[in-house]
Scaffold this active site. Structure first.
Site, mmCIF file in Angstrom:
data_model
loop_
_atom_site.group_PDB
_atom_site.id
_atom_site.type_symbol
_atom_site.label_atom_id
_atom_site.label_comp_id
_atom_site.label_asym_id
_atom_site.label_seq_id
_atom_site.Cartn_x
_atom_site.Cartn_y
_atom_site.Cartn_z
ATOM 1 N N ASP A 1 0.863 -1.169 0.000
ATOM 2 C CA ASP A 1 0.000 0.000 0.000
ATOM 3 C C ASP A 1 0.911 1.234 0.000
ATOM 4 O OD1 ASP A 1 -2.138 1.677 -0.036
ATOM 5 O OD2 ASP A 1 -3.197 0.752 1.636
HETATM 6 C C1 BGC Z 1 -5.075 3.161 0.098
HETATM 7 C C2 BGC Z 1 -5.206 2.105 -0.960
HETATM 8 C C3 BGC Z 1 -5.080 2.720 -2.329
HETATM 9 C C4 BGC Z 1 -3.786 3.480 -2.413
HETATM 10 C C5 BGC Z 1 -3.534 4.108 -3.765
HETATM 11 C C6 BGC Z 1 -3.869 4.046 -0.105
HETATM 12 O O1 BGC Z 1 -3.881 5.116 0.763
HETATM 13 O O2 BGC Z 1 -5.039 2.550 1.360
HETATM 14 O O3 BGC Z 1 -6.414 1.417 -0.830
HETATM 15 O O4 BGC Z 1 -5.164 1.733 -3.316
HETATM 16 O O5 BGC Z 1 -3.781 4.499 -1.429
HETATM 17 O O6 BGC Z 1 -4.400 5.130 -4.035
#
Ligand code: BGC
Length: 746
Positions: free
Chosen positions: A289
């Site tokens: 993530d």
């Molecule tokens: C989130 C993810 C997301 C990623 C990219 C993160 O802050 O937890 O779910 O896919 O950002 O946008």
């Protein structure tokens, strides 16, 4: 040399390498792997690390722009994938740099959070799950994939499948609620919808199941907080949903921000390698993530970013999202032998294979088709589907004296409330490339429906979330002038989603005051709720004549809700997450344990029983609950035998009669209880459902087939086995009501 001749050359090299191998690859995957290997042999360490690095563009809602240094990173072969970049022109311009200006011409992946639609926005995933309509869910992802790929994307950071039992957590809006069995069916449907029948199709993209694992169980519902649970809960409730996505062939997995039992997911070798790769045989790639490798330092398991990088890649991570840790530290880690080049090669290979699976090496511009972009965005059939899906996701929570559907004799209707006419609040969090201006609000939907035949009044009454009561008086006078009032209440779009935990999940601001004043006029009032989580609304439930939960319905929200309010569509949705009476009951979910001191339902407040002094144990609305404009009676539950062998099929039937005055769909639910287990078992577990149409006055016999193996569970020694013994089987309209029968497994 153009990219085609380069690919041809790479193909020739791989062909000779493959033909030189003893075991020529037989299936497609191994041929992709061999091709990837042949490219890896040509790569420098820096180029390999580039494939393991994912960066965001400097995308903004007013138009795609990108920071110069990321363009340079692509050009230098230091970025193998980009996210938050879409539209054919933009993607094409970046892909061109990768394909034409880098030494090895390796195409980029383009990722994006396509969570509930791309341009055509569907209801939030929690709302979709309330439809219990697996076909519709799969279709919505097919449409999302069609639109996203028409704008250059080839990878979505979805489905989010985190099981969640705490509505304080804002991200419950992204998931499928509290049930493992239903969540698993939905997870598989979403993967199939995104990836389609073949990843080589130009309207399929890579799915990415997230957030692995147990991100949906932060302590106190507080975003990014610690997760700590028993091994049994992890295996029994939380992990199977991700596994269902893996079994459905998901191409990638995203690690979660949280720790599990002291080990952050992003450095968790047991989770990523032993379980996911070795036990579950996941053969796609693992991405972190957003900068979650860097966060290993804050978690306190790595002294610095270099150590964080080595922990994560050695645990099984393949791609670093946005953290630059791999880019800045992996080469030194290889030199100092803290990370082997073999480990890096394996990660690169998995990413290159994903690019082969999409056919990017044959045509890196396959998602850059201007004609598709013009023709496949917000097609009328997509909008029609979105409208129907918005209606299907609605859950009728209360309807005293048949307040709904709106009586056709109403001459003046007032649409009151802070969410009556707010376009951006129809989108919800993670609304990808959806635009507020394309959304139909409730007020607009109602106007579209009555086409001038009814006088429509409207006023806000108050804001979503402040203390200003100055407009309530005027709203009351508007209500007094109407024959029917629709009250649009709930949360604004930024009150759920990421980083949106709440300690108080009642109606925000002065909305309850507004509701009290409007309902006190004595007019027929239907409350329409817009929210991304279960709310605690006991007073509203006791005073409002009717309540329709519409979640956050997306582009066509207003039209879909109007179809339900006016009775063109009979509501059939059922809750997939329990609505508590107050936050003190949380966590509250239907499949809890009995405890050693269960209450006597006749005496809910009896002392020395497992209960509270100040609220009953029961929720406001249970899992599986939802009303219809008609009524159904359940009778004649039967099973084919009362004693089953361990490899038998249990066939259960029940009669459902439509006892009301209109046709309606009913979601018939089957639950099991294992009466005596090797470890304690839940009081009920969903094991099946059927969504059926029953015409007015008719009776339908519903049949369920369950294999006895579905009654297996993790025993004390963590073996997953089936018990002999007695079981109860319930069939009902929700998790709290229904018919019951018994059987035994010998
Ligand atoms: C989130 C993810 C997301 C990623 C990219 C993160 O802050 O937890 O779910 O896919 O950002 O946008």
């Amino acid at each position: 040399m153009n990219h085609k001749s380069i690919y041809f050359m790479l193909f020739l090299i791989s062909f000779f390498l493959i033909s030189g191998c003893k075991n020529e690859p037989k299936n497609i995957l191994s041929s992709y792997e061999s091709k990837a290997d042949s490219i890896i042999r040509l790569m420098t360490l820096e180029e390999k690390i580039g494939q393991l690095s994912l960066f965001t563009s400097d995308w903004s809602s007013t138009g795609p722009t990108m920071r110069k240094d990321y363009i340079d990173l692509i050009r230098q072969g230091k970025a193998g994938s980009i996210f938050n970049a879409y539209t054919v022109d933009y993607v094409m311009s970046l892909q061109k740099i990768a394909v034409e200006e880098t030494r090895l011409h390796i195409p980029l992946l383009f990722g994006y959070d396509v969570i509930h639609g791309h341009r055509t926005i569907f209801p939030i995933p929690l709302g979709q799950s309330a439809s219990w309509d697996l076909e519709a869910i799969e279709k919505s992802e097919r449409i999302a994939a069609t639109e996203a790929t028409a704008e250059g994307l080839n990878w979505t950071f979805a489905p989010m499948v985190d099981l969640a039992r705490d509505p304080r957590w804002g991200r419950v809006m992204e998931g499928a609620g509290e049930d493992t069995w239903l969540g698993s069916q939905i997870a598989a449907a979403r993967v199939k919808g995104f990836q389609g029948s073949d990843l080589l199709n130009s309207n399929s993209l890579l799915a990415c199941v997230k957030h692995f694992a147990a991100y949906g169980a932060p302590q106190g519902g507080r975003e990014y907080h610690t997760v700590d649970m028993s091994e049994r809960s992890l295996y029994e409730w939380y992990l199977p949903v991700y596994k269902a996505a893996v079994d459905a062939g998901v191409a990638s997995v995203m690690t979660s921000f949280n720790e599990i039992a002291g080990v952050p997911s992003t450095s968790n070798k047991w989770l990523l390698t032993d379980l996911l790769r070795n036990d579950w045989k996941f053969n796609g790639f693992i991405v972190t993530d957003y900068s979650s490798i860097n966060e290993l330092v804050q978690h306190g398991v790595a002294a610095d970013l270099s150590e964080a990088g080595s922990l994560s890649i050695n645990a099984g991570v393949d791609m670093d999202m946005q953290g630059s840790v791999f880019m800045n530290h992996l080469a030194d880690l290889v030199k100092s032998q803290k990370v082997s080049e073999e480990t890096i090669n394996s990660a690169v290979k998995r990413i290159l294979v994903a690019k082969y699976k999409l056919g990017l090496f044959d045509d890196p511009y396959k998602y850059c088709n201007k004609k598709r972009e013009e023709e496949e965005i917000m097609r009328q059939d997509f909008l029609d589907f979105a409208r129907d899906f918005a209606a299907k996701s609605c859950v009728l929570l209360k309807n005293s004296n048949k307040t709904l559907p709106i009586n056709s004799g109403s001459k003046t209707i007032a649409v009151i409330g802070p969410l009556a006419d707010s376009k951006s609040d129809m989108l919800g969090f993670w609304s990808a490339a959806g635009k507020a201006e394309n959304c139909v609000t409730l007020l607009e939907g109602i106007k579209n429906k009555v086409k001038g035949s009814v006088n429509i009044l409207s006023t806000k009454g108050c804001n979503v979330n402040d203390n200003n009561t100055s407009e309530i008086k005027q709203a009351v006078s508007v209500a007094r002038n109407a024959d029917f009032v629709i009250l649009a209440l709930g949360e604004s779009r930024d009150m759920s989603g990421e980083a949106a935990s709440r300690t108080d999940i009642s109606l925000p601001g002065v909305q309850l005051e507004l509701a009290r004043a409007i309902i006190a006029t004595g007019k027929p009032v239907a409350v329409v709720l817009f929210n991304g989580r279960p709310l605690s609304i006991p007073e509203l439930d006791s005073i409002a004549p009717a309540i329709l939960e519409s979640w956050i319905g997306g582009t066509e929200a207003g039209n879909g809700i109007a179809d339900v309010l006016f009775g063109d569509i009979n509501p059939s949705g059922k809750l997939t997450m329990t609505f508590p009476r107050n936050v003190g009951q949380i966590p509250i979910f239907y499949n809890s344990k009995n405890t050693g001191r269960p209450i006597n339902p006749e005496k809910p407040f009896e002392k020395y029983k497992s209960n509270y002094l100040d609220a009953p144990n029961s929720p406001l609305y249970p899992f599986g609950y939802g009303l219809s404009y008609t009524t159904f009676s359940y009778s004649d539950i039967k099973i084919n035998k009362t004693e089953f062998q361990k490899d038998d099929q249990i066939i259960a039937t029940v009669e459902i009669k439509n006892t009301g005055e209109r046709d309606g769909e009913e979601i018939v639910q089957l639950y099991i209880r294992d009466l005596v287990g090797n470890v304690t078992r839940p009081v009920k577990e969903l094991k099946g459902f059927k969504k059926i149409l029953v015409k007015k006055g008719e009776t339908v016999i519903v049949t369920f087939n369950i294999s006895t193996s579905e009654l297996s569970y993790y025993h004390e020694d963590m073996s997953f086995t089936l018990d002999s013994g007695d079981f109860e089987l319930f069939v009902g309209p929700n998790s709290s009501e229904g018919l019951v029968t018994r059987f035994s497994v010998l």
